[in-house]
Design a protein around this motif. Structure first.
Motif, mmCIF file in Angstrom:
data_model
loop_
_atom_site.group_PDB
_atom_site.id
_atom_site.type_symbol
_atom_site.label_atom_id
_atom_site.label_comp_id
_atom_site.label_asym_id
_atom_site.label_seq_id
_atom_site.Cartn_x
_atom_site.Cartn_y
_atom_site.Cartn_z
ATOM 1 N N ILE A 16 -5.013 1.597 -1.666
ATOM 2 C CA ILE A 16 -5.730 1.328 -0.336
ATOM 3 C C ILE A 16 -7.205 1.157 -0.363
ATOM 4 N N GLU A 17 -7.885 1.938 -1.617
ATOM 5 C CA GLU A 17 -9.231 1.699 -1.737
ATOM 6 C C GLU A 17 -9.626 0.297 -2.292
ATOM 7 N N ILE A 18 -8.617 -0.246 -3.060
ATOM 8 C CA ILE A 18 -8.843 -1.561 -3.838
ATOM 9 C C ILE A 18 -8.387 -2.458 -2.439
ATOM 10 N N LEU A 19 -7.703 -2.440 -1.589
ATOM 11 C CA LEU A 19 -7.550 -3.128 -0.624
ATOM 12 C C LEU A 19 -8.760 -3.267 0.056
ATOM 13 N N ALA A 26 0.811 -0.967 -0.217
ATOM 14 C CA ALA A 26 0.049 0.014 0.013
ATOM 15 C C ALA A 26 0.846 1.361 0.201
ATOM 16 N N ASN A 27 1.969 1.140 0.874
ATOM 17 C CA ASN A 27 2.640 2.462 0.913
ATOM 18 C C ASN A 27 4.156 2.423 -0.153
ATOM 19 N N ALA A 28 4.011 1.584 -1.136
ATOM 20 C CA ALA A 28 5.262 1.453 -1.829
ATOM 21 C C ALA A 28 5.706 2.562 -2.431
ATOM 22 N N MET A 29 4.964 3.507 -2.948
ATOM 23 C CA MET A 29 5.202 4.812 -3.654
ATOM 24 C C MET A 29 3.961 5.663 -3.319
ATOM 25 N N ASP A 30 4.307 7.063 -3.464
ATOM 26 C CA ASP A 30 3.161 7.802 -3.341
ATOM 27 C C ASP A 30 2.091 7.801 -4.357
ATOM 28 N N PHE A 31 2.438 7.851 -5.499
ATOM 29 C CA PHE A 31 1.366 7.880 -6.778
ATOM 30 C C PHE A 31 0.777 6.697 -6.675
ATOM 31 N N GLY A 32 -0.733 6.903 -6.741
ATOM 32 C CA GLY A 32 -1.880 5.918 -6.671
ATOM 33 C C GLY A 32 -1.841 5.372 -4.946
ATOM 34 N N ALA A 77 -7.004 -8.237 -4.626
ATOM 35 C CA ALA A 77 -6.913 -6.994 -4.694
ATOM 36 C C ALA A 77 -5.395 -6.560 -6.032
ATOM 37 N N PHE A 78 -4.755 -7.533 -5.803
ATOM 38 C CA PHE A 78 -3.434 -7.533 -6.733
ATOM 39 C C PHE A 78 -3.951 -7.440 -8.081
ATOM 40 N N LYS A 79 -4.985 -8.349 -8.451
ATOM 41 C CA LYS A 79 -5.483 -8.908 -9.915
ATOM 42 C C LYS A 79 -6.194 -7.378 -10.255
ATOM 43 N N GLU A 80 -6.885 -6.785 -9.562
ATOM 44 C CA GLU A 80 -7.658 -5.776 -9.653
ATOM 45 C C GLU A 80 -6.654 -4.578 -10.048
ATOM 46 N N LEU A 81 -5.630 -4.463 -9.396
ATOM 47 C CA LEU A 81 -4.515 -3.422 -9.678
ATOM 48 C C LEU A 81 -3.916 -3.602 -10.894
ATOM 49 N N SER A 82 -3.780 -4.854 -11.293
ATOM 50 C CA SER A 82 -3.075 -5.290 -12.543
ATOM 51 C C SER A 82 -3.795 -4.940 -13.647
ATOM 52 N N GLU A 83 -5.186 -4.855 -13.666
ATOM 53 C CA GLU A 83 -6.000 -4.504 -14.845
ATOM 54 C C GLU A 83 -5.923 -3.119 -15.352
ATOM 55 N N GLY A 84 -6.030 -2.830 -16.511
ATOM 56 C CA GLY A 84 -6.049 -1.249 -16.770
ATOM 57 C C GLY A 84 -5.045 -0.651 -16.694
ATOM 58 N N ILE A 85 -4.790 0.732 -16.414
ATOM 59 C CA ILE A 85 -3.628 1.564 -16.280
ATOM 60 C C ILE A 85 -2.772 1.165 -15.321
ATOM 61 N N TRP A 86 -3.150 0.258 -14.063
ATOM 62 C CA TRP A 86 -2.379 -0.034 -13.160
ATOM 63 C C TRP A 86 -1.363 -1.144 -13.447
ATOM 64 N N ALA A 87 -1.264 -1.665 -14.561
ATOM 65 C CA ALA A 87 -0.599 -3.006 -14.891
ATOM 66 C C ALA A 87 0.907 -2.553 -14.718
ATOM 67 N N SER A 88 1.179 -1.683 -15.299
ATOM 68 C CA SER A 88 2.730 -1.339 -15.231
ATOM 69 C C SER A 88 3.438 -0.843 -13.696
ATOM 70 N N THR A 89 2.302 -0.552 -12.927
ATOM 71 C CA THR A 89 3.022 -0.528 -11.403
ATOM 72 C C THR A 89 3.186 -1.679 -10.606
ATOM 73 N N LEU A 90 2.902 -2.726 -11.167
ATOM 74 C CA LEU A 90 3.176 -4.207 -10.304
ATOM 75 C C LEU A 90 4.708 -4.412 -10.288
ATOM 76 N N PHE A 91 5.391 -4.002 -11.558
ATOM 77 C CA PHE A 91 7.085 -4.131 -11.304
ATOM 78 C C PHE A 91 7.509 -3.254 -10.558
ATOM 79 N N ILE A 92 6.995 -1.725 -10.645
ATOM 80 C CA ILE A 92 7.528 -0.972 -9.677
ATOM 81 C C ILE A 92 7.345 -1.051 -8.657
ATOM 82 N N ILE A 93 6.141 -1.538 -7.861
ATOM 83 C CA ILE A 93 5.698 -1.663 -6.662
ATOM 84 C C ILE A 93 6.953 -2.785 -6.037
ATOM 85 N N GLY A 94 7.006 -3.904 -6.937
ATOM 86 C CA GLY A 94 8.020 -4.940 -6.361
ATOM 87 C C GLY A 94 9.483 -4.386 -6.322
ATOM 88 N N LYS A 95 9.844 -3.544 -7.067
ATOM 89 C CA LYS A 95 10.979 -2.879 -6.908
ATOM 90 C C LYS A 95 10.849 -2.135 -5.619
#
Length: 182
Positions: free
Chosen positions: A33-36, A22-28, A58-76
């Protein structure tokens, strides 16, 4: 199985791990948190255990649409900011420690594994099998952060690539294999 599906319905994840997400980065952050919360993960306590499948949903919902690219960034971001014990002072030790940390943050049932299949310091390459229900890009981000953080001082570049010659969670398998170089 594929990504976003727990191997075992009994598996739990520690709240601290979800909070890191939830706190991995400020953007989004507010949207994450809403998705969680939408998936029943509210008022999270870092020391409590939560249903893994809810988090994967929650991860799956986040991975859909514009958020898909953030999964790599959040992992990093999660692993890039993680604290490591002082004895983890090399890339080899850091890669082997991922599985230990994974098991410390998940419990009850078949949680999966991060398995170092090959580590070759001379040729500067490693192969990691990630048998878990997390998104492929999230795992790639975790591995990329570890490699960047712990690579030898004389390494100029790093690369973490999904091995397309192996089955992957992207096509319904239980695991992904990553080729790492530094």
């Amino acid at each position: 199985m594929a990504q976003f599906v727990s191997f075992d319905p009994a598996v739990k994840v520690i709240g601290q791990w979800i909070l890191l997400f939830a706190n991995a980065m400020d953007f989004g952050k507010e949207e994450r948190i809403e998705i969680l919360e939408k998936h029943g993960l509210r008022n999270l306590d870092a020391n409590q255990w939560y249903d893994l499948q809810k988090w994967l949903d929650a991860f799956k919902e986040l991975s859909e649409g514009i958020w898909a690219s953030t999964l790599f960034i959040i992992g990093k971001e999660i692993l890039g900011n993680a604290k490591f014990p002082p004895q983890i002072d090399s890339l080899e030790k850091a890669l082997y420690s991922i599985n230990v940390a994974y098991h410390m943050n998940h419990s009850e049932g078949d949680i999966g594994i991060y398995d170092v299949m090959l580590f070759d310091a001379v040729q500067r390459k490693a192969v990691i099998l990630c048998r878990n229900p997390y998104p492929s890009d999230f795992d790639r981000g975790i591995l990329a952060a570890i490699v960047e953080r712990f690579k030898p001082a004389d390494s100029v570049t790093t690369d973490v690539t999904l091995d397309l010659t192996k089955e992957s969670r992207l096509n319904g398998a239980d695991s992904c294999t990553y080729l790492i170089s530094w």
